[in-house]
Design a protein around this motif. Structure first.
Motif, PDB file in Angstrom:
ATOM      1  N   ASP A  97       0.833  -1.212   0.000  1.00 18.59           N
ATOM      2  CA  ASP A  97       0.000   0.000   0.000  1.00 18.59           C
ATOM      3  C   ASP A  97       0.864   1.257   0.000  1.00 18.59           C
ATOM      4  N   ARG A  98       2.189   1.108   0.032  1.00 20.52           N
ATOM      5  CA  ARG A  98       3.089   2.265   0.008  1.00 20.52           C
ATOM      6  C   ARG A  98       3.973   2.338  -1.234  1.00 20.52           C
ATOM      7  N   LEU A  99       3.982   1.282  -2.062  1.00 21.63           N
ATOM      8  CA  LEU A  99       4.942   1.239  -3.177  1.00 21.63           C
ATOM      9  C   LEU A  99       4.350   0.724  -4.482  1.00 21.63           C
ATOM     10  N   ALA A 124      20.979   1.405  -0.536  1.00 23.61           N
ATOM     11  CA  ALA A 124      19.651   2.010  -0.695  1.00 23.61           C
ATOM     12  C   ALA A 124      18.770   1.765   0.518  1.00 23.61           C
ATOM     13  N   THR A 125      17.878   2.732   0.783  1.00 20.21           N
ATOM     14  CA  THR A 125      16.741   2.456   1.669  1.00 20.21           C
ATOM     15  C   THR A 125      15.481   2.754   0.857  1.00 20.21           C
ATOM     16  N   GLY A 126      14.419   1.999   1.118  1.00 15.27           N
ATOM     17  CA  GLY A 126      13.108   2.250   0.493  1.00 15.27           C
ATOM     18  C   GLY A 126      13.165   2.427  -1.007  1.00 15.27           C
ATOM     19  N   THR A 127      12.554   3.526  -1.509  1.00 17.67           N
ATOM     20  CA  THR A 127      12.529   3.765  -2.957  1.00 17.67           C
ATOM     21  C   THR A 127      13.886   4.231  -3.488  1.00 17.67           C
ATOM     22  N   HIS A 139      19.981  -3.200   0.586  1.00 18.13           N
ATOM     23  CA  HIS A 139      18.674  -2.524   0.571  1.00 18.13           C
ATOM     24  C   HIS A 139      18.026  -2.702   1.936  1.00 18.13           C
ATOM     25  N   THR A 140      17.857  -1.604   2.662  1.00 18.59           N
ATOM     26  CA  THR A 140      17.204  -1.659   3.971  1.00 18.59           C
ATOM     27  C   THR A 140      15.803  -1.073   3.866  1.00 18.59           C
ATOM     28  N   CYS A 141      14.808  -1.868   4.290  1.00 21.78           N
ATOM     29  CA  CYS A 141      13.415  -1.427   4.257  1.00 21.78           C
ATOM     30  C   CYS A 141      12.771  -1.726   5.601  1.00 21.78           C
ATOM     31  N   ARG A 142      11.626  -1.100   5.843  1.00 21.11           N
ATOM     32  CA  ARG A 142      10.919  -1.391   7.090  1.00 21.11           C
ATOM     33  C   ARG A 142      10.360  -2.814   7.069  1.00 21.11           C
ATOM     34  N   GLU A 143       9.661  -3.142   5.960  1.00 20.88           N
ATOM     35  CA  GLU A 143       8.949  -4.434   5.902  1.00 20.88           C
ATOM     36  C   GLU A 143       9.413  -5.291   4.722  1.00 20.88           C
ATOM     37  N   THR A 164      13.871  -3.691   9.073  1.00 18.04           N
ATOM     38  CA  THR A 164      14.008  -3.138  10.422  1.00 18.04           C
ATOM     39  C   THR A 164      12.756  -3.287  11.280  1.00 18.04           C
ATOM     40  N   ARG A 165      11.583  -3.480  10.631  1.00 18.31           N
ATOM     41  CA  ARG A 165      10.352  -3.495  11.446  1.00 18.31           C
ATOM     42  C   ARG A 165       9.516  -4.751  11.237  1.00 18.31           C
ATOM     43  N   GLU A 166      10.034  -5.676  10.446  1.00 19.50           N
ATOM     44  CA  GLU A 166       9.340  -6.946  10.258  1.00 19.50           C
ATOM     45  C   GLU A 166      10.396  -8.038  10.164  1.00 19.50           C
ATOM     46  N   GLY A 179      17.912  -5.411  10.729  1.00 20.23           N
ATOM     47  CA  GLY A 179      18.750  -4.295  11.186  1.00 20.23           C
ATOM     48  C   GLY A 179      19.062  -3.301  10.090  1.00 20.23           C
ATOM     49  N   ARG A 180      19.461  -2.117  10.527  1.00 23.04           N
ATOM     50  CA  ARG A 180      19.879  -1.083   9.580  1.00 23.04           C
ATOM     51  C   ARG A 180      21.257  -1.449   9.032  1.00 23.04           C
ATOM     52  N   ILE A 181      21.488  -1.238   7.754  1.00 24.45           N
ATOM     53  CA  ILE A 181      22.783  -1.594   7.161  1.00 24.45           C
ATOM     54  C   ILE A 181      23.920  -0.842   7.854  1.00 24.45           C
ATOM     55  N   THR A 182      23.655   0.387   8.276  1.00 16.60           N
ATOM     56  CA  THR A 182      24.695   1.182   8.947  1.00 16.60           C
ATOM     57  C   THR A 182      25.162   0.465  10.224  1.00 16.60           C
ATOM     58  N   ASP A 183      24.200  -0.026  11.016  1.00 14.63           N
ATOM     59  CA  ASP A 183      24.554  -0.733  12.260  1.00 14.63           C
ATOM     60  C   ASP A 183      25.261  -2.052  11.945  1.00 14.63           C
ATOM     61  N   ALA A 221      18.846  11.045   6.786  1.00 12.47           N
ATOM     62  CA  ALA A 221      19.630  10.591   7.937  1.00 12.47           C
ATOM     63  C   ALA A 221      20.570   9.448   7.534  1.00 12.47           C
ATOM     64  N   PHE A 222      20.070   8.549   6.698  1.00  9.04           N
ATOM     65  CA  PHE A 222      20.838   7.413   6.196  1.00  9.04           C
ATOM     66  C   PHE A 222      22.033   7.906   5.372  1.00  9.04           C
ATOM     67  N   ASN A 223      21.762   8.830   4.458  1.00 10.90           N
ATOM     68  CA  ASN A 223      22.838   9.368   3.611  1.00 10.90           C
ATOM     69  C   ASN A 223      23.943   9.999   4.459  1.00 10.90           C
ATOM     70  N   LEU A 224      23.536  10.772   5.461  1.00 16.41           N
ATOM     71  CA  LEU A 224      24.517  11.476   6.290  1.00 16.41           C
ATOM     72  C   LEU A 224      25.341  10.505   7.127  1.00 16.41           C
ATOM     73  N   GLU A 225      24.656   9.487   7.651  1.00 16.85           N
ATOM     74  CA  GLU A 225      25.360   8.508   8.494  1.00 16.85           C
ATOM     75  C   GLU A 225      26.398   7.743   7.661  1.00 16.85           C
ATOM     76  N   LEU A 226      25.998   7.341   6.464  1.00 20.26           N
ATOM     77  CA  LEU A 226      26.944   6.600   5.606  1.00 20.26           C
ATOM     78  C   LEU A 226      28.114   7.480   5.176  1.00 20.26           C
TER      79      LEU A 226
HETATM   80  P1  A2P Z   1      14.052   2.183  10.809  1.00 21.44           P
HETATM   81  O1  A2P Z   1      12.813   1.361  10.659  1.00 21.44           O
HETATM   82  O2  A2P Z   1      14.952   1.716  11.908  1.00 21.44           O
HETATM   83  O3  A2P Z   1      13.777   3.661  10.873  1.00 21.44           O
HETATM   84  P2  A2P Z   1      11.898   5.185   5.727  1.00 21.44           P
HETATM   85  O4  A2P Z   1      10.753   4.366   5.162  1.00 21.44           O
HETATM   86  O5  A2P Z   1      11.587   5.886   7.001  1.00 21.44           O
HETATM   87  O6  A2P Z   1      12.530   6.085   4.702  1.00 21.44           O
HETATM   88  O7  A2P Z   1      13.035   4.127   6.123  1.00 21.44           O
HETATM   89  C1  A2P Z   1      13.453   3.142   5.229  1.00 21.44           C
HETATM   90  C2  A2P Z   1      14.431   2.257   5.920  1.00 21.44           C
HETATM   91  O8  A2P Z   1      15.622   3.006   6.197  1.00 21.44           O
HETATM   92  C3  A2P Z   1      13.924   1.742   7.259  1.00 21.44           C
HETATM   93  O9  A2P Z   1      14.237   0.376   7.351  1.00 21.44           O
HETATM   94  C4  A2P Z   1      14.683   2.587   8.258  1.00 21.44           C
HETATM   95  O10 A2P Z   1      14.938   1.928   9.485  1.00 21.44           O
HETATM   96  C5  A2P Z   1      15.995   2.789   7.555  1.00 21.44           C
HETATM   97  N1  A2P Z   1      16.705   3.966   8.062  1.00 21.44           N
HETATM   98  C6  A2P Z   1      16.218   5.150   8.434  1.00 21.44           C
HETATM   99  N2  A2P Z   1      17.192   5.982   8.852  1.00 21.44           N
HETATM  100  C7  A2P Z   1      18.341   5.286   8.753  1.00 21.44           C
HETATM  101  C8  A2P Z   1      19.713   5.585   9.037  1.00 21.44           C
HETATM  102  N3  A2P Z   1      20.101   6.758   9.524  1.00 21.44           N
HETATM  103  N4  A2P Z   1      20.616   4.606   8.799  1.00 21.44           N
HETATM  104  C9  A2P Z   1      20.233   3.418   8.321  1.00 21.44           C
HETATM  105  N5  A2P Z   1      18.982   3.083   8.033  1.00 21.44           N
HETATM  106  C10 A2P Z   1      18.039   3.996   8.246  1.00 21.44           C
END
Ligand code: A2P
Length: 283
Positions: A33-35, A137-140, A165-169, A208-210, A216-220, A250-255
């Motif tokens: 329902d989001r993509l 990548a995260t999400g889209t 690729h890190t996604c919530r679900e 990260t949420r399912e 886990g987040r790729i950064t961690d 936030a992801f871009n800055l952390e990486l």
């Molecule tokens: P999290 O569920 O822990 O926030 P969004 O849909 O909000 O754009 O997030 C997409 C994915 O990116 C989620 O899995 C989210 O994890 C993750 N994410 C968000 N911020 C960061 C970050 N600073 N470093 C790594 N992953 C992140």
């Protein structure tokens, strides 16, 4: 005497100006329902480099007083490679988003607006030669990599291609997973690069949420060393590794911060270096 044609519905429709830079939607697939993803015709004159983005959109609602309509445009990474006859886009659906609340309802045959001026930093030209390329990548934010993963130059330039690729679900990983699976049967790439070229790819999806096999987040996962162990590679270093980042801010800055610690320098079209960054554009 000039014949006066009465204004009826037919003439009114004919008088409607055609959409500027109109392209026709050819295919749509909804994932969650989001993509969703869609394909459309490509202007014959449009040349772009895999990884770039363009402005696309629809006409906005008529102004309540003047009745005038303005185009509602957003930046979208082109998800198809530069050689494809059509264009593909991968989009979020935001229920109250000005554009995506409407865009999510498009059907094949509908028109969208596409401004044919591609730009962007996630291009091979912005990187120095290296051995291994990482796509983060995260999400889209997967969209530009859907283009680059189908681009022969990616495999010509590098021995190894790692895509995280890190996604919530879990459902949000489907587009990327299907695309990577489809590469195995990609006639052009198998012919140009060689049968089995896809073995150069290491795919690392996390949620990260399912619950999923890798959470886990790729950064961690990189900070703890777990991702490198799973992938059987050393942490990134400026001699061999190149990287492209596309996700939320936030992801871009952390990486970026992590890469600077590894000794990697940010590149640009005008000054190629070790990594490049682009924000995944949200509605
Ligand atoms: P999290 O569920 O822990 O926030 P969004 O849909 O909000 O754009 O997030 C997409 C994915 O990116 C989620 O899995 C989210 O994890 C993750 N994410 C968000 N911020 C960061 C970050 N600073 N470093 C790594 N992953 C992140």
């Amino acid at each position: 005497m000039t014949e006066q044609t009465p204004v009826n519905e037919t003439t009114a429709v004919k008088a409607t100006p055609t959409l500027p830079d109109a392209q026709t939607v050819t295919e749509i697939e909804h994932y969650t329902d989001r993509l969703f993803r869609f394909r459309c015709t490509r202007p014959a004159s449009l040349r772009f480099r895999s990884g770039e983005f363009v402005m696309i959109g629809l006409m906005g609602d008529p102004h309540p007083e003047t009745g005038k309509q303005k185009p509602l445009l957003r930046a979208y990474s082109i998800a198809s490679p530069s050689w494809d006859e059509e264009l593909e886009f991968y989009s979020i659906k935001v229920q109250d988003g000005p554009l995506t609340s409407k865009l999510q309802h498009i059907q094949p045959g509908d028109k969208i607006i596409l401004r044919p001026k591609p730009v962007g930093t996630l291009v091979h030209d912005a990187l120095l030669p290296g051995k291994r390329i990482w796509f983060f990548a995260t999400g889209t934010g997967f969209a530009p990599f859907a283009s680059l993963l189908r681009e022969p130059q990616t495999y010509e330039d590098y021995d190894e291609v790692i895509i995280t690729h890190t996604c919530r679900e879990v459902g949000e990983l489907t587009y990327g997973r299907d695309l990577i699976e489809s590469l195995k049967h990609d006639e052009l790439l198998n012919e140009v690069i060689g049968e089995g070229f896809w073995k150069k790819i290491k795919y690392y999806p996390t949620t990260t949420r399912e619950e999923s096999p890798k959470m886990g987040r790729i950064t961690d996962l990189m900070k703890s060393g777990e991702a490198f162990k799973d992938l059987d590679v050393e942490p990134l270093n400026p001699e061999s590794d190149r990287a492209m980042i596309c996700g939320n801010l936030a992801f871009n800055l952390e990486l970026k911060e992590m890469f600077e610690e590894y000794g990697l320098e940010e590149g640009a079209n005008s000054k190629p270096a070790h990594y490049v960054v682009e924000k995944a554009f949200l509605d």
